[in-house]
Design a protein around this motif. Structure first.
Motif, PDB file in Angstrom:
ATOM      1  N   CYS A  34       0.860  -1.479   0.022  1.00  0.00           N
ATOM      2  CA  CYS A  34       0.078  -0.042  -0.048  1.00  0.00           C
ATOM      3  C   CYS A  34       0.775   1.143   0.005  1.00  0.00           C
ATOM      4  CB  CYS A  34      -0.892   0.125   1.459  1.00  0.00           C
ATOM      5  SG  CYS A  34      -0.204   0.087   2.756  1.00  0.00           S
ATOM      6  N   ARG A  56      -4.918   9.835   1.848  1.00  0.00           N
ATOM      7  CA  ARG A  56      -5.503   8.469   1.683  1.00  0.00           C
ATOM      8  C   ARG A  56      -4.638   7.428   1.570  1.00  0.00           C
ATOM      9  NH1 ARG A  56      -6.698  11.205  -3.085  1.00  0.00           N
ATOM     10  NH2 ARG A  56      -8.608  11.931  -2.130  1.00  0.00           N
ATOM     11  N   LYS A  58      -3.791   4.131  -0.929  1.00  0.00           N
ATOM     12  CA  LYS A  58      -3.918   3.382  -2.166  1.00  0.00           C
ATOM     13  C   LYS A  58      -3.501   1.978  -2.059  1.00  0.00           C
ATOM     14  CE  LYS A  58      -1.943   5.472  -5.476  1.00  0.00           C
ATOM     15  NZ  LYS A  58      -1.761   6.404  -6.684  1.00  0.00           N
ATOM     16  N   TYR A  59      -4.185   0.964  -2.348  1.00  0.00           N
ATOM     17  CA  TYR A  59      -3.824  -0.560  -2.243  1.00  0.00           C
ATOM     18  C   TYR A  59      -3.501  -0.920  -3.883  1.00  0.00           C
ATOM     19  CZ  TYR A  59      -5.399  -0.443   2.268  1.00  0.00           C
ATOM     20  OH  TYR A  59      -5.659   0.045   3.690  1.00  0.00           O
ATOM     21  N   SER A  60      -2.263  -1.691  -3.878  1.00  0.00           N
ATOM     22  CA  SER A  60      -1.903  -2.379  -5.261  1.00  0.00           C
ATOM     23  C   SER A  60      -2.416  -3.355  -5.542  1.00  0.00           C
ATOM     24  CB  SER A  60      -0.287  -2.561  -5.160  1.00  0.00           C
ATOM     25  OG  SER A  60       0.502  -1.798  -4.537  1.00  0.00           O
TER      26      SER A  60
END
Length: 144
Positions: A34, A56, A58-60
């Protein structure tokens, strides 16, 4: 040389379970991670630094690959279930040693398939037939 449960994961495979569906073993897992998105703000009159504000996470996308085999039917059946609509699921990915003991476990929230690619079969270039599934998710869950 003896191995113990404290040894690092040198030779691993990955088991994947999505809700009640066991998708079997994969030999490659990329994208577990992330990133915190940072917004930079400059404050008037303060020239010493720029504020770094987290905004925020972000997730891969996670990419799992394996040679085509008996577990391929499990993946195909799971993907066929999305023909009438996509609903988010919970997934568990376990890294395992060669003796199948668990090294680490990740629980993922809001999993949906993004892409599946099957093998390229050609007599001109005989290679191991592989398949790859890519999964998007909303984040990690604490261990169960």
């Amino acid at each position: 040389m003896t191995t113990s449960n404290a040894d690092p994961a040198v030779s691993v495979c990955f088991t994947v379970r999505i809700d009640d569906d066991d998708l079997g073993y994969f030999n490659s897992c990329d994208g577990l991670g992330c990133e915190v998105v940072i917004e930079q703000r400059e404050e008037g009159g303060n020239n010493g630094f720029v504020w770094q504000l987290p905004t925020r996470i972000k997730y891969s996308t996670i990419k799992l690959s394996r040679p085509v085999g008996e577990d391929s039917d499990k993946l195909t059946a799971w993907l066929a279930g999305f023909a009438n609509g996509v609903s988010r699921k919970t997934a568990t990915i376990e890294a395992r040693r060669a003796d199948k003991s668990v090294v680490a476990t990740w629980h993922l929230d809001g999993v949906i398939p993004v892409r599946w690619s099957g093998p390229s079969l050609s007599p001109e270039s005989p290679k191991i037939a592989t398949e790859t599934i890519e999964l998007a998710h909303h984040g990690f869950l604490p261990g169960a």
